[in-house]
Write an enzyme that holds these catalytic residues in place. Structure first.
Site, PDB file in Angstrom:
ATOM      1  N   THR A  49       0.839  -1.209   0.000  1.00  0.00           N
ATOM      2  CA  THR A  49       0.000   0.000   0.000  1.00  0.00           C
ATOM      3  C   THR A  49       0.872   1.257   0.000  1.00  0.00           C
ATOM      4  O   THR A  49       0.562   2.236  -0.676  1.00  0.00           O
ATOM      5  CB  THR A  49      -0.908   0.003   1.251  1.00  0.00           C
ATOM      6  OG1 THR A  49      -1.716  -1.169   1.216  1.00  0.00           O
ATOM      7  CG2 THR A  49      -1.806   1.225   1.288  1.00  0.00           C
ATOM      8  N   HIS A  52       2.055   1.786  -3.408  1.00  0.00           N
ATOM      9  CA  HIS A  52       0.995   2.370  -4.239  1.00  0.00           C
ATOM     10  C   HIS A  52       0.909   3.872  -4.012  1.00  0.00           C
ATOM     11  O   HIS A  52       0.719   4.646  -4.951  1.00  0.00           O
ATOM     12  CB  HIS A  52      -0.364   1.721  -3.930  1.00  0.00           C
ATOM     13  CG  HIS A  52      -0.452   0.292  -4.345  1.00  0.00           C
ATOM     14  ND1 HIS A  52      -1.338  -0.597  -3.781  1.00  0.00           N
ATOM     15  CD2 HIS A  52       0.260  -0.415  -5.251  1.00  0.00           C
ATOM     16  CE1 HIS A  52      -1.177  -1.791  -4.338  1.00  0.00           C
ATOM     17  NE2 HIS A  52      -0.210  -1.698  -5.224  1.00  0.00           N
TER      18      HIS A  52
HETATM   19  P1  NAD Z   1       2.816  -8.207  -4.031  1.00  0.00           P
HETATM   20  O1  NAD Z   1       2.091  -7.569  -5.144  1.00  0.00           O
HETATM   21  O2  NAD Z   1       4.153  -7.707  -3.628  1.00  0.00           O
HETATM   22  O3  NAD Z   1       2.982  -9.777  -4.336  1.00  0.00           O
HETATM   23  C1  NAD Z   1       2.268 -10.443  -5.321  1.00  0.00           C
HETATM   24  C2  NAD Z   1       3.207 -11.475  -5.921  1.00  0.00           C
HETATM   25  O4  NAD Z   1       2.467 -12.237  -6.870  1.00  0.00           O
HETATM   26  C3  NAD Z   1       4.396 -10.851  -6.660  1.00  0.00           C
HETATM   27  O5  NAD Z   1       5.614 -11.374  -6.179  1.00  0.00           O
HETATM   28  C4  NAD Z   1       4.135 -11.236  -8.121  1.00  0.00           C
HETATM   29  O6  NAD Z   1       5.339 -11.469  -8.835  1.00  0.00           O
HETATM   30  C5  NAD Z   1       3.314 -12.501  -7.965  1.00  0.00           C
HETATM   31  N1  NAD Z   1       2.508 -12.831  -9.144  1.00  0.00           N
HETATM   32  C6  NAD Z   1       1.960 -11.984 -10.051  1.00  0.00           C
HETATM   33  N2  NAD Z   1       1.319 -12.673 -11.002  1.00  0.00           N
HETATM   34  C7  NAD Z   1       1.442 -13.981 -10.683  1.00  0.00           C
HETATM   35  C8  NAD Z   1       0.991 -15.174 -11.285  1.00  0.00           C
HETATM   36  N3  NAD Z   1       0.275 -15.176 -12.416  1.00  0.00           N
HETATM   37  N4  NAD Z   1       1.294 -16.344 -10.692  1.00  0.00           N
HETATM   38  C9  NAD Z   1       2.044 -16.369  -9.555  1.00  0.00           C
HETATM   39  N5  NAD Z   1       2.501 -15.263  -8.935  1.00  0.00           N
HETATM   40  C10 NAD Z   1       2.203 -14.089  -9.513  1.00  0.00           C
HETATM   41  O7  NAD Z   1       1.821  -8.180  -2.820  1.00  0.00           O
HETATM   42  P2  NAD Z   1       1.932  -8.540  -1.245  1.00  0.00           P
HETATM   43  O8  NAD Z   1       2.271  -7.326  -0.498  1.00  0.00           O
HETATM   44  O9  NAD Z   1       2.735  -9.775  -1.051  1.00  0.00           O
HETATM   45  O10 NAD Z   1       0.390  -8.848  -1.018  1.00  0.00           O
HETATM   46  C11 NAD Z   1      -0.211  -9.963  -1.649  1.00  0.00           C
HETATM   47  C12 NAD Z   1      -1.563  -9.618  -2.231  1.00  0.00           C
HETATM   48  O11 NAD Z   1      -2.483  -9.384  -1.139  1.00  0.00           O
HETATM   49  C13 NAD Z   1      -1.622  -8.348  -3.065  1.00  0.00           C
HETATM   50  O12 NAD Z   1      -2.555  -8.532  -4.121  1.00  0.00           O
HETATM   51  C14 NAD Z   1      -2.125  -7.304  -2.098  1.00  0.00           C
HETATM   52  O13 NAD Z   1      -2.779  -6.238  -2.758  1.00  0.00           O
HETATM   53  C15 NAD Z   1      -3.078  -8.108  -1.289  1.00  0.00           C
HETATM   54  N6  NAD Z   1      -3.344  -7.639   0.076  1.00  0.00           N
HETATM   55  C16 NAD Z   1      -4.599  -7.838   0.537  1.00  0.00           C
HETATM   56  C17 NAD Z   1      -4.924  -7.503   1.844  1.00  0.00           C
HETATM   57  C18 NAD Z   1      -6.292  -7.775   2.332  1.00  0.00           C
HETATM   58  O14 NAD Z   1      -6.621  -7.380   3.463  1.00  0.00           O
HETATM   59  N7  NAD Z   1      -7.123  -8.470   1.563  1.00  0.00           N
HETATM   60  C19 NAD Z   1      -3.946  -6.946   2.672  1.00  0.00           C
HETATM   61  C20 NAD Z   1      -2.660  -6.767   2.187  1.00  0.00           C
HETATM   62  C21 NAD Z   1      -2.370  -7.123   0.883  1.00  0.00           C
END
Ligand code: NAD
Ligand code: ZN
Length: 351
Positions: A49, A52
């Protein structure tokens, strides 16, 4: 009561719309409401975040009103308390939940504070933790065991995301697929290692993170751009498919491949947040397979925090590989660049 607190402090702020963040001197937020606590920050970790907000994407443009101090994952020491504060004392080592609930709505009153109807978010709706001091309402404070090191204590909030996502149902003895080994996916791998899963399969497109996933303890690591994830999962599970999908990529293809890889009557927990609407074949992937899907947001308050705190206190987790960089607070630009490139696990800034 307040002792030896300066009037000014360093803070990393979103100064104005557009890319970037700035290290500035601002006032210490000494004006405490009766239930507010002032915390001296020891360590603060960078969340997706924050990136972002740094990059000023569409979400940030819609949610952030500069100038504002960034950051929300931290550990520090209580240095001042409002008149009515009773949960913590000066000198306590604390971290904090990011989601500030109202305490009064239907969700708050029925054990679902994490989806409060009036949720406010630290570092998004108010000044955050990328500063020498942060003001936090006591309702979200969490007392850390003094034996936990500052840097590890500062990542409990994203660690809580992983714990919440994983443990909504049993995982012991099951074949688990994690899609996306970003910082939270990597934390999830470390948590799953403690949970006695039968086989842990991880899918990740980034080679640095695939290596990290392997070294933390994934049994099988897949590059879905090179091999079919569905085929690998089938092969690794004697043709049955995974029992559990932990979706942490926020990528549509990963979600669809993950659901396709699930065994009928399996469980999916979705933490990843998608840039756009997602199209899935509900009939084939969910309904006729009798899949249970959980949407996961934040952490259960405070069930998740007790689990995370106890796991760390009892030294059941080793975060030394997941936290790839501990940088000086002043070197925050380097942290954002590493995150943008994806050449990192979790990054922590030390004050
Ligand atoms: P991040 O974006 O750093 O990690 C996502 C990972 O997924 C990256 O390493 C990327 O290379 C990989 N990826 C992308 N496409 C892929 C695919 N097709 N197959 C396999 N891997 C792939 O995010 P993060 O900080 O580790 O967070 C994980 C996710 O959770 C993010 O989408 C984030 O927005 C979300 N999030 C949600 C909450 C919630 O409360 N729901 C809270 C925090 C983060
Ligand atoms: Zn509420």
């Amino acid at each position: 009561m307040m002792v030896n607190i300066p009037d000014k402090m360093k803070a990393i702020i979103k100064e104005k719309p557009g890319r970037g963040a700035k290290l500035v001197t601002v006032d210490v937020p000494k004006d405490l409401g009766s239930h507010d606590v002032l915390v001296k920050v020891y360590a603060t970790s960078i969340c997706g975040t924050d990136l972002h907000i740094y990059l000023w994407n569409k979400w940030a443009q819609e949610h952030i009103r500069p100038p504002q101090t960034m950051g929300h994952e931290f550990a520090g020491e209580v240095v001042a308390v409002g008149e009515e504060v009773s949960m913590v004392q000066i000198g306590d080592f604390v971290s904090s939940e990011t989601h500030i609930p109202c305490g009064k709505c239907k969700q708050c009153r029925t054990g679902n504070m994490h989806v409060c109807q009036h949720l406010k978010i630290l570092g998004v709706d108010m000044d955050g933790a990328f500063a020498e001091y942060i003001r936090v309402p006591e309702i979200v404070l969490w007392k850390n065991d003094p034996s936990i090191e500052h840097v590890w204590a500062s990542v409990q909030e994203p660690l809580g995301n992983a714990v919440h996502t994983i443990f909504v149902e049993d995982v012991t003895g099951k074949n688990v697929l994690v899609t996306g080994a970003g910082p939270i996916g990597l934390l999830a791998i470390e948590v799953l290692k403690t949970a006695g899963v039968a086989k842990l399969i991880v899918s990740e497109v980034n080679s640095y993170r695939r290596e990290l996933a392997k070294s933390i303890g994934a049994d099988v690591v897949v590059n879905p751009l090179q091999e079919s994830l569905v085929d690998v999962v089938k092969r690794e599970t004697d043709g049955d498919g995974a029992d559990v999908l932990i979706e942490m990529s926020g990528n549509e293809k990963a979600l669809i491949d993950g659901l396709t890889s699930l065994t009928p009557a399996g469980r999916a927990s979705l933490l990843g947040v998608y840039d756009d609407d997602v199209m899935i074949n509900l009939n084939d992937l969910v309904i006729f397979k009798a899949i249970r899907i959980y949407g996961i947001t934040g952490r259960k308050m405070f069930d998740t925090w007790y689990r995370v705190g106890d796991l760390l206190k009892n030294k059941k987790l080793d975060l030394s590989k997941v936290i790839t960089h501990v940088l000086d607070f002043e070197d925050y630009e380097e942290g954002f660049h590493l995150m943008e490139e994806g050449k990192c696990g979790k990054i922590v800034l030390k004050l």
